[in-house]
Design a protein around this motif. Structure first.
Motif, PDB file in Angstrom:
ATOM      1  N   SER A  59       0.830  -1.209   0.000  1.00 13.62           N
ATOM      2  CA  SER A  59       0.000   0.000   0.000  1.00 13.62           C
ATOM      3  C   SER A  59       0.865   1.261   0.000  1.00 13.62           C
ATOM      4  O   SER A  59       0.535   2.235  -0.689  1.00 13.62           O
ATOM      5  CB  SER A  59      -0.971  -0.007   1.185  1.00 13.62           C
ATOM      6  OG  SER A  59      -0.293  -0.177   2.384  1.00 13.62           O
ATOM      7  N   GLU A  62       2.264   1.598  -3.520  1.00 10.52           N
ATOM      8  CA  GLU A  62       1.230   2.079  -4.433  1.00 10.52           C
ATOM      9  C   GLU A  62       0.982   3.572  -4.248  1.00 10.52           C
ATOM     10  O   GLU A  62       0.775   4.292  -5.228  1.00 10.52           O
ATOM     11  CB  GLU A  62      -0.066   1.307  -4.224  1.00 10.52           C
ATOM     12  CG  GLU A  62      -0.024  -0.103  -4.768  1.00 10.52           C
ATOM     13  CD  GLU A  62      -1.276  -0.885  -4.439  1.00 10.52           C
ATOM     14  OE1 GLU A  62      -2.103  -0.404  -3.620  1.00 10.52           O
ATOM     15  OE2 GLU A  62      -1.446  -1.977  -5.006  1.00 10.52           O
ATOM     16  N   ALA A  63       1.012   4.047  -3.013  1.00 11.75           N
ATOM     17  CA  ALA A  63       0.807   5.471  -2.761  1.00 11.75           C
ATOM     18  C   ALA A  63       1.946   6.300  -3.352  1.00 11.75           C
ATOM     19  O   ALA A  63       1.711   7.342  -3.982  1.00 11.75           O
ATOM     20  CB  ALA A  63       0.680   5.722  -1.261  1.00 11.75           C
ATOM     21  N   LEU A  65       3.896   5.458  -5.836  1.00 12.97           N
ATOM     22  CA  LEU A  65       3.770   5.385  -7.286  1.00 12.97           C
ATOM     23  C   LEU A  65       2.645   6.291  -7.785  1.00 12.97           C
ATOM     24  O   LEU A  65       2.795   6.976  -8.803  1.00 12.97           O
ATOM     25  CB  LEU A  65       3.512   3.941  -7.718  1.00 12.97           C
ATOM     26  CG  LEU A  65       3.383   3.695  -9.216  1.00 12.97           C
ATOM     27  CD1 LEU A  65       4.666   4.074  -9.929  1.00 12.97           C
ATOM     28  CD2 LEU A  65       3.027   2.242  -9.471  1.00 12.97           C
ATOM     29  N   ALA A  66       1.529   6.334  -7.079  1.00 14.11           N
ATOM     30  CA  ALA A  66       0.422   7.206  -7.470  1.00 14.11           C
ATOM     31  C   ALA A  66       0.834   8.665  -7.428  1.00 14.11           C
ATOM     32  O   ALA A  66       0.511   9.435  -8.343  1.00 14.11           O
ATOM     33  CB  ALA A  66      -0.777   6.958  -6.559  1.00 14.11           C
ATOM     34  N   VAL A  67       1.551   9.074  -6.387  1.00  7.72           N
ATOM     35  CA  VAL A  67       2.015  10.463  -6.289  1.00  7.72           C
ATOM     36  C   VAL A  67       2.972  10.783  -7.442  1.00  7.72           C
ATOM     37  O   VAL A  67       2.878  11.858  -8.049  1.00  7.72           O
ATOM     38  CB  VAL A  67       2.678  10.714  -4.916  1.00  7.72           C
ATOM     39  CG1 VAL A  67       3.420  12.029  -4.886  1.00  7.72           C
ATOM     40  CG2 VAL A  67       1.629  10.662  -3.815  1.00  7.72           C
ATOM     41  N   LEU A  69       3.098   9.344 -10.418  1.00  4.05           N
ATOM     42  CA  LEU A  69       2.349   9.402 -11.669  1.00  4.05           C
ATOM     43  C   LEU A  69       1.513  10.676 -11.768  1.00  4.05           C
ATOM     44  O   LEU A  69       1.450  11.302 -12.832  1.00  4.05           O
ATOM     45  CB  LEU A  69       1.457   8.169 -11.807  1.00  4.05           C
ATOM     46  CG  LEU A  69       2.175   6.863 -12.103  1.00  4.05           C
ATOM     47  CD1 LEU A  69       1.196   5.705 -12.064  1.00  4.05           C
ATOM     48  CD2 LEU A  69       2.874   6.922 -13.436  1.00  4.05           C
ATOM     49  N   ILE A  70       0.886  11.070 -10.688  1.00  6.96           N
ATOM     50  CA  ILE A  70       0.105  12.309 -10.689  1.00  6.96           C
ATOM     51  C   ILE A  70       1.016  13.503 -10.922  1.00  6.96           C
ATOM     52  O   ILE A  70       0.698  14.410 -11.699  1.00  6.96           O
ATOM     53  CB  ILE A  70      -0.697  12.445  -9.372  1.00  6.96           C
ATOM     54  CG1 ILE A  70      -1.813  11.414  -9.344  1.00  6.96           C
ATOM     55  CG2 ILE A  70      -1.250  13.854  -9.213  1.00  6.96           C
ATOM     56  CD1 ILE A  70      -2.514  11.296  -8.011  1.00  6.96           C
ATOM     57  N   TYR A  73       1.949  13.601 -14.544  1.00  6.52           N
ATOM     58  CA  TYR A  73       0.825  14.031 -15.371  1.00  6.52           C
ATOM     59  C   TYR A  73       0.599  15.540 -15.239  1.00  6.52           C
ATOM     60  O   TYR A  73       0.367  16.226 -16.235  1.00  6.52           O
ATOM     61  CB  TYR A  73      -0.445  13.279 -14.990  1.00  6.52           C
ATOM     62  CG  TYR A  73      -1.639  13.708 -15.800  1.00  6.52           C
ATOM     63  CD1 TYR A  73      -1.727  13.383 -17.149  1.00  6.52           C
ATOM     64  CD2 TYR A  73      -2.663  14.465 -15.233  1.00  6.52           C
ATOM     65  CE1 TYR A  73      -2.812  13.785 -17.905  1.00  6.52           C
ATOM     66  CE2 TYR A  73      -3.741  14.874 -15.976  1.00  6.52           C
ATOM     67  CZ  TYR A  73      -3.816  14.530 -17.317  1.00  6.52           C
ATOM     68  OH  TYR A  73      -4.883  14.944 -18.057  1.00  6.52           O
TER      69      TYR A  73
END
Length: 84
Positions: A59, A62-63, A65-67, A69-70, A73
């Protein structure tokens, strides 16, 4: 008569038989040559860590990686809209 009379019937509720030879089975370190053992030890440490902290580690990863990727972007969007 039938040919299946000699075949023993297995009850699904019975526990599986334990082969005594399976109790003393070692790991992959018994097969690897000595120069590769340090690499295998690192692999074992990672596997132990994943078994111990798997859900929490996943988890957090994943957090992160999400940051990332955001952020990428948003940076791309900024370049596309403002610098373009």
């Amino acid at each position: 008569m039938s040919d299946n009379e000699d075949v023993p019937r297995v009850d699904p509720d019975d526990p599986p038989e334990i082969d005594p030879d399976d109790l003393e089975v070692g790991g992959l370190d018994e097969l690897l040559p000595a120069p590769l053992l340090p690499v295998y030890r690192q692999f074992e440490r990672v596997q132990d860590f994943r078994e111990t902290h798997g859900p929490t580690y996943t988890s957090y990863l994943e957090a992160i990686l999400a940051v990332a990727l955001i952020g990428g972007y948003v940076y791309w969007l900024y370049l596309f809209l403002v610098a373009g």
